[in-house]
Structure formats: structure tokens, C-alpha cells
Design a protein around this motif. Structure first.
Motif, PDB file in Angstrom:
ATOM      1  N   ARG A  57      31.281  54.880  58.253  1.00 30.77           N
ATOM      2  CA  ARG A  57      32.518  53.941  57.593  1.00 30.77           C
ATOM      3  C   ARG A  57      31.875  52.494  57.431  1.00 30.77           C
ATOM      4  O   ARG A  57      32.411  51.818  56.471  1.00 30.77           O
ATOM      5  CB  ARG A  57      33.770  54.065  58.619  1.00 30.77           C
ATOM      6  CG  ARG A  57      34.344  55.262  58.475  1.00 30.77           C
ATOM      7  CD  ARG A  57      35.929  55.116  59.354  1.00 30.77           C
ATOM      8  NE  ARG A  57      35.551  55.072  60.652  1.00 30.77           N
ATOM      9  CZ  ARG A  57      35.640  56.115  61.264  1.00 30.77           C
ATOM     10  NH1 ARG A  57      35.897  57.440  60.977  1.00 30.77           N
ATOM     11  NH2 ARG A  57      35.373  56.261  62.877  1.00 30.77           N
ATOM     12  N   LEU A  58      31.205  52.024  58.372  1.00 25.27           N
ATOM     13  CA  LEU A  58      30.789  50.674  58.332  1.00 25.27           C
ATOM     14  C   LEU A  58      29.779  50.745  56.813  1.00 25.27           C
ATOM     15  O   LEU A  58      29.746  49.607  56.227  1.00 25.27           O
ATOM     16  CB  LEU A  58      29.946  50.410  59.460  1.00 25.27           C
ATOM     17  CG  LEU A  58      29.448  48.932  59.678  1.00 25.27           C
ATOM     18  CD1 LEU A  58      30.694  47.928  59.830  1.00 25.27           C
ATOM     19  CD2 LEU A  58      28.570  48.608  60.955  1.00 25.27           C
ATOM     20  N   CYS A  59      29.048  51.657  56.717  1.00 27.70           N
ATOM     21  CA  CYS A  59      27.922  51.487  55.513  1.00 27.70           C
ATOM     22  C   CYS A  59      28.909  51.526  54.390  1.00 27.70           C
ATOM     23  O   CYS A  59      28.386  51.032  53.213  1.00 27.70           O
ATOM     24  CB  CYS A  59      27.256  52.767  55.642  1.00 27.70           C
ATOM     25  SG  CYS A  59      25.824  52.735  56.830  1.00 27.70           S
ATOM     26  N   HIS A  60      30.193  51.940  54.366  1.00 23.92           N
ATOM     27  CA  HIS A  60      30.947  51.997  52.936  1.00 23.92           C
ATOM     28  C   HIS A  60      31.803  50.818  53.111  1.00 23.92           C
ATOM     29  O   HIS A  60      32.559  50.654  52.076  1.00 23.92           O
ATOM     30  CB  HIS A  60      31.644  53.085  52.835  1.00 23.92           C
ATOM     31  CG  HIS A  60      30.646  54.296  52.616  1.00 23.92           C
ATOM     32  ND1 HIS A  60      30.173  55.304  53.461  1.00 23.92           N
ATOM     33  CD2 HIS A  60      29.976  54.734  51.328  1.00 23.92           C
ATOM     34  CE1 HIS A  60      29.317  56.092  53.009  1.00 23.92           C
ATOM     35  NE2 HIS A  60      29.289  55.670  51.817  1.00 23.92           N
ATOM     36  N   HIS A  61      31.572  49.871  53.596  1.00 27.65           N
ATOM     37  CA  HIS A  61      32.665  48.475  54.049  1.00 27.65           C
ATOM     38  C   HIS A  61      32.084  47.803  52.630  1.00 27.65           C
ATOM     39  O   HIS A  61      30.922  47.453  52.360  1.00 27.65           O
ATOM     40  CB  HIS A  61      32.474  47.680  55.080  1.00 27.65           C
ATOM     41  CG  HIS A  61      33.275  46.700  55.152  1.00 27.65           C
ATOM     42  ND1 HIS A  61      33.235  45.554  54.646  1.00 27.65           N
ATOM     43  CD2 HIS A  61      34.423  46.433  55.871  1.00 27.65           C
ATOM     44  CE1 HIS A  61      34.170  44.825  54.783  1.00 27.65           C
ATOM     45  NE2 HIS A  61      35.142  45.478  55.771  1.00 27.65           N
TER      46      HIS A  61
END
Length: 331
Positions: free
Chosen positions: A164-168
Motif C-alpha cells: 500500500r505504501l509503495c503505491h502512495h
């Protein structure tokens, strides 16, 4: 030290000029200009403490002081003291503006420093807590706290949080995110390979390179590696250097340049090295070398250092192989 923009009083009662700025914070920041990268830790610490005596609100002085500490408790306590002062100056969340004062940027660096301290202690829960607190203060993340946070998630086996963080939107296209996405792909799409299985891989290749074999198994792998190369063409030079941690990380780390590649490689190398297969693929992928116009002056010393370390590592491996050969055949 005389500042050009200092508001000097015209004359004092005793008919002498006052060249010092009336704001203690600016005077403390002025004093820090005496610091030089090659100064000893003792000299840097002395300068930082002198600056903090003028103004304890000078967060750059706290950063300079932290750079001289090697013991975890001492560094942690100094970080928390500095952040207590910083949070009283800059309440969360930060107003959305494009301009940052040096003090505000230093505050975010201290959050990142504290998170990294806990990360190095393998206390990922505390690291995540402090890094998220910094991001709650400023989601724009100009100091890339997410680059450390994603590593904490990966080591803590919180892979869904890492993805999820990688797609922020503020992180997705960064080098750290690209490298993390590639690693997550390894974990989800490829089987775990034991050392014995790795030894059997040549029999499965049938004359193909490891990369060709893997490309047939996972078409999306090439997309991940292309994205890494696009994000930073210098990355492979540092990631494949087993001694990249011996290279001192510069303060300024512009995107798409060697300093950024070094920072991400230092963070991710241990994680990737635990999996022999990803590192082998990294070595065989046909990386595109950066063109001359992509290389700035600051890149050159870092590239020279990593080339020197790689040559030393190669010579060491060659000597070990020759020694083993002699032992096997002559003793």
C-alpha cells in the motif's frame, strides 16, 4: 560571523556598531556555517553545543550533534529532546505550502534519523511509530521518510502495508518504491529457493541465461527492473557492490543521481542478499548505463569509490579461488 542580511543597529549608546542579528535562532544558524564535512566528531559536537547554547530551537544544530553520536541510547534521547522542541514550534499537521524553512526540514530529518535508529536496532514497531508520526506532520514527505518506513514493513513481514505504501502517490515513482515493489514481486510470484535448489538451476536453464529463464516464468519482472533503471540508472552499480556501506552517504541526495542510488542500496542490500535468486537476477539484467549528460559532478567521486571497492572485492575473490585451487591440488 557577519551576515549580509543581518539587521545591524545603526549605533548603540556607546557609539559602536552591533553586527549580531537580534534573533538567537539566526545567530545559531550562522554559527553552524563554520562546520566542514571533514571536521572531527569532537569539533562538530563542540560547534553544535555552542549553537544550541545560543538557541535550543536550532534544529540543524541538533542534527549536527546527532551525527557525532554512535551509541543508540544517547542518539535516541537527543532525538526525542529535539523533537519535543520541534513539535512545540511546528504543530501538526503542517500547513500545505511549497516552501520550507531550514528548521522545518531539519525537523523531518530528525524524525527520519530516529526511525532509522530503531530500524538499525531491529525494533521495527518503534521505527514505524516515529516515521508515521513524521508523515502525519507532513504527508508531502520532502525528506523521504517512506524510504525507511517501507523497509520496516518488509522486515516486519507486513507485506500488505508495504505494498500500500509503495503505491502512495507521493512515493510510488521513487527509486525506493520501485526497488521495494520488485522485492515484493519476488516474494509473491516466485518460490523460495534453497541453496540446493540454486545449485540445480544451471540444469534447468538449457543454455539460457538465468534472466532469460526467469523472463519466461514471470513477464512482469522485466517491467519492475525497467522501472528501477528508469528511476535511477546508477542503482545497479551500488546494489551489486557488497561493500557499498563503506561509502559515506552525502548530505544532498538528488533524485536520479548516484547519492540517491547509494542511499537506497545501503537500505535494501541486506534484504535482497538474503535471497540469492534476486541478487543473481539483478546481476544478469541488461542495465542501461547512464549517459554523460545524466552524470553531474557530485556523482563522479561516488562512482569512483564504488568502482574501487568492486575491484578490491573482485581481487579478493580471485585470491581466495586461487588459494583454494592450490590447496586442492598441491597439499
Amino acid at each position: 560571523m557577519i551576515r549580509r542580511d543581518s539587521t545591524a543597529q545603526s549605533m548603540s549608546n556607546n557609539d559602536t556598531f552591533d553586527f549580531f542579528h537580534s534573533d538567537p535562532l539566526i545567530r545559531a544558524q550562522d554559527l553552524l556555517q563554520e562546520s566542514r564535512p571533514k571536521d572531527s566528531h569532537l569539533k562538530k559536537r563542540s560547534l553544535a553545543k555552542r549553537s544550541l547554547e545560543i538557541s535550543s530551537q536550532c534544529l540543524d544544530a541538533w542534527l549536527l550533534l546527532l551525527s557525532t553520536y554512535s551509541q543508540f541510547p544517547q542518539s535516541r534521547d537527543a532525538c526525542i529532546e529535539a523533537l519535543t522542541i520541534a513539535e512545540s514550534l511546528y504543530p501538526s499537521p503542517r500547513p500545505t505550502t511549497d516552501t520550507y524553512s531550514p528548521n522545518e526540514l531539519a525537523m523531518l530529518e530528525i524524525y527520519k534519523h530516529l526511525g532509522t535508529l530503531y530500524y538499525n536496532q531491529e525494533d521495527y514497531t518503534e521505527a514505524i511509530q516515529w516515521l508515521k508520526k513524521g508523515l502525519d506532520h507532513d504527508p508531502a514527505d520532502p525528506r523521504q521518510l517512506r524510504s525507511v518506513l517501507v523497509l520496516c514493513y518488509l522486515y516486519a513481514n507486513k507485506h500488505d502495508d508495504a505494498e500500500r505504501l509503495c503505491h502512495h502517490e507521493a512515493f510510488e515513482k521513487s527509486l525506493s518504491s520501485r526497488v521495494s515493489q520488485a522485492y515484493l514481486h519476488f516474494l509473491k510470484e516466485l518460490p523460495d529457493w534453497t541453496p540446493d535448489q540454486m545449485d540445480e538451476i544451471p540444469e534447468l536453464l538449457f543454455g539460457r541465461s538465468l534472466w532469460q529463464w526467469m523472463h519466461e516464468r514471470s513477464n512482469s519482472m522485466k517491467r519492475h527492473f525497467r522501472a528501477i533503471n528508469h528511476a535511477n540508472p546508477f542503482f545497479a552499480a551500488f546494489m551489486l557492490n557488497p561493500e557499498c556501506h563503506a561509502i559515506e552517504l552525502p548530505t544532498d541526495r538528488p533524485a536520479r543521481h548516484a547519492a540517491e542510488a547509494l542511499e537506497v542500496a545501503q537500505l535494501h542490500q541486506a534484504l535482497w542478499s538474503e535471497e540469492e535468486l534476486p541478487m543473481k537476477l539483478l546481476e544478469e539484467y541488461p542495465w542501461e548505463n547512464p549517459i554523460k549528460k545524466e552524470i553531474i559532478a557530485a556523482d563522479k567521486p561516488l562512482l569512483k569509490k564504488t568502482i574501487k571497492l568492486l575491484e578490491s572485492h573482485r581481487d579478493q575473490r580471485r585470491s581466495e579461488a586461487e588459494r583454494a585451487h592450490l590447496e586442492d591440488h598441491f597439499y
